[in-house]
Design a protein around this motif. Structure first.
Motif, mmCIF file in Angstrom:
data_model
loop_
_atom_site.group_PDB
_atom_site.id
_atom_site.type_symbol
_atom_site.label_atom_id
_atom_site.label_comp_id
_atom_site.label_asym_id
_atom_site.label_seq_id
_atom_site.Cartn_x
_atom_site.Cartn_y
_atom_site.Cartn_z
ATOM 1 N N TYR A 154 -7.098 3.626 -5.338
ATOM 2 C CA TYR A 154 -8.253 3.581 -4.446
ATOM 3 C C TYR A 154 -8.558 4.990 -3.955
ATOM 4 O O TYR A 154 -7.716 5.899 -4.042
ATOM 5 N N SER A 155 -9.777 5.192 -3.451
ATOM 6 C CA SER A 155 -10.138 6.504 -2.903
ATOM 7 C C SER A 155 -10.031 6.521 -1.385
ATOM 8 O O SER A 155 -9.567 7.499 -0.800
ATOM 9 N N VAL A 163 0.836 -1.197 0.000
ATOM 10 C CA VAL A 163 0.000 0.000 0.000
ATOM 11 C C VAL A 163 0.871 1.247 0.000
ATOM 12 O O VAL A 163 1.720 1.421 0.878
ATOM 13 N N ASP A 164 0.655 2.105 -0.999
ATOM 14 C CA ASP A 164 1.315 3.409 -1.056
ATOM 15 C C ASP A 164 0.258 4.448 -0.686
ATOM 16 O O ASP A 164 -0.533 4.884 -1.539
ATOM 17 N N ARG A 165 0.203 4.854 0.596
ATOM 18 C CA ARG A 165 -0.844 5.757 1.074
ATOM 19 C C ARG A 165 -0.693 7.168 0.513
ATOM 20 O O ARG A 165 -1.683 7.878 0.341
ATOM 21 N N ALA A 166 0.532 7.578 0.228
ATOM 22 C CA ALA A 166 0.760 8.920 -0.317
ATOM 23 C C ALA A 166 0.149 9.049 -1.716
ATOM 24 O O ALA A 166 -0.479 10.063 -2.034
ATOM 25 N N PHE A 176 -7.338 -11.552 -14.318
ATOM 26 C CA PHE A 176 -7.960 -10.263 -14.012
ATOM 27 C C PHE A 176 -7.794 -9.942 -12.524
ATOM 28 O O PHE A 176 -7.939 -10.825 -11.673
ATOM 29 N N VAL A 177 -7.537 -8.669 -12.218
ATOM 30 C CA VAL A 177 -7.439 -8.199 -10.830
ATOM 31 C C VAL A 177 -8.210 -6.889 -10.718
ATOM 32 O O VAL A 177 -8.140 -6.036 -11.613
ATOM 33 N N ARG A 178 -8.938 -6.707 -9.616
ATOM 34 C CA ARG A 178 -9.657 -5.451 -9.392
ATOM 35 C C ARG A 178 -9.779 -5.190 -7.886
ATOM 36 O O ARG A 178 -9.548 -6.083 -7.056
ATOM 37 N N LEU A 179 -10.172 -3.958 -7.538
ATOM 38 C CA LEU A 179 -10.557 -3.610 -6.178
ATOM 39 C C LEU A 179 -12.073 -3.569 -6.096
ATOM 40 O O LEU A 179 -12.752 -3.183 -7.065
ATOM 41 N N CYS A 180 -12.612 -3.973 -4.945
ATOM 42 C CA CYS A 180 -14.059 -3.962 -4.784
ATOM 43 C C CYS A 180 -14.419 -3.755 -3.322
ATOM 44 O O CYS A 180 -13.587 -3.944 -2.435
ATOM 45 N N HIS A 181 -15.654 -3.332 -3.063
ATOM 46 C CA HIS A 181 -16.184 -3.210 -1.706
ATOM 47 C C HIS A 181 -17.078 -4.410 -1.432
ATOM 48 O O HIS A 181 -18.050 -4.649 -2.154
ATOM 49 N N LYS A 182 -16.757 -5.148 -0.401
ATOM 50 C CA LYS A 182 -17.469 -6.393 -0.133
ATOM 51 C C LYS A 182 -18.658 -6.157 0.791
ATOM 52 O O LYS A 182 -18.502 -5.827 1.963
#
Length: 299
Positions: A198-199, A145-148, A166-172
């Motif tokens: 990510y936001s 994780v790069d928080r900056a 395939f790779v993605r981010l999601c809200h579970k």
């Protein structure tokens, strides 16, 4: 075998050891335990890589046990494969009661295969047996994780080299809801990593991956659910509607909390709870017909 036990591993038809019989009174039913299943990738130069079951078991040596047999049954095709390990008889007698770890990794499997695995003794004693269902998944995540820069770098391993991934981010929630475009890792590329923006780092933010084949099973890693990176962001969505006199809070993630109304005291800035206003919910919390006192708060 570990712990210096001499073992001889051979393929097996599974037929000769199919029928079980009662164990001797001296043999504990707990002699065989702790079967763990995973997959390993085997790659031979000049040939495509292949997935194999990696099965580990722990056995307490006994003079009545001469070996172990492992079998895998495909619940999709009903095909079975077996292999066995024989112990050196003289050595196992000397080490009677000692624990030995045995590992099998010779059974080839396919991605998305549903398998029933059994581990039993040789001879086959009815009471001394382990079994487990296993779904063969492909893809293992390592992340940073790069928080900056608000970037999660994901490295994927343990998937077949001739397949895209395939790779993605999601809200579970009940399902994993998309929070951005998915990235593709080409099977023929040497670099098996992607960067995903990510936001907010929320407890339900997950990394999801799947092979680029029809009906591929998706695997998820949710590294932030223990609250390591988030604090007040869950309280961002508190809204008061003056027209309906409702005060509502809708969390960005399904997190079980206790919510109640309180009135902020001028004397010491303490928020004094309002009786009978507590609500326990993992989703939206709503209060109807609340007064418009300027010091009314939700906590």
């Amino acid at each position: 075998c570990l712990q210096g036990i001499h073992c001889k591993s051979t393929p097996s038809s599974g037929i000769f050891n199919s029928f079980c019989h009662d164990a001797p009174a001296s043999l504990s039913s707990m002699a065989l335990k702790s079967m763990k299943i995973s997959t390993v990738m085997k790659c031979v130069q000049g040939s495509p890589c292949s997935l194999h079951l990696n099965i580990k078991g722990t056995l307490s040596l006994d003079e009545n046990i001469r070996g172990l047999e492992i079998c895998s049954l495909s619940l999709d095709t009903q095909q079975s494969q077996c292999a066995n390990v024989r112990f050196a008889r003289k050595k196992s007698k000397i080490l009677n009661g000692k624990k030995v770890q045995v590992q099998f990794n010779c059974i080839e499997v396919n991605v998305a295969q549903h398998i029933y695995v059994t581990m039993k003794t040789v001879p086959n004693y009815c009471e001394v047996k382990l079994s487990q269902e296993y779904y063969v998944e492909a893809g293992k995540f390592d992340y940073n994780v790069d928080r900056a820069r608000k970037i999660i770098s994901v490295n994927v391993s343990n998937f077949l080299q001739d397949q895209d991934y395939f790779v993605r981010l999601c809200h579970k929630w009940f399902t994993c809801e998309d929070v951005g475009a998915f990235a593709v890792i080409k099977g023929k590329e040497s670099l098996k990593s992607v960067s995903l923006k990510y936001s907010q780092l929320l407890p339900c933010l997950c990394i999801e991956g799947w092979l680029a084949i029809p009906d591929a099973r998706r695997i998820q890693l949710c590294p932030f659910e223990n609250g390591k990176y988030y604090t007040e962001v869950l309280w961002d969505n508190i809204v008061y509607n003056p027209a309906t006199q409702t005060l509502a809070w809708e969390p960005a993630c399904p997190v079980l909390v206790m919510v109640n109304l309180c009135r902020l005291m001028k004397s010491n800035d303490h928020c004094e709870d309002i009786q009978n206003s507590s609500k326990n919910s993992p989703e939206k919390v709503k209060y109807s017909r609340v007064d418009t006192h300027p010091r009314l708060c939700m906590k």
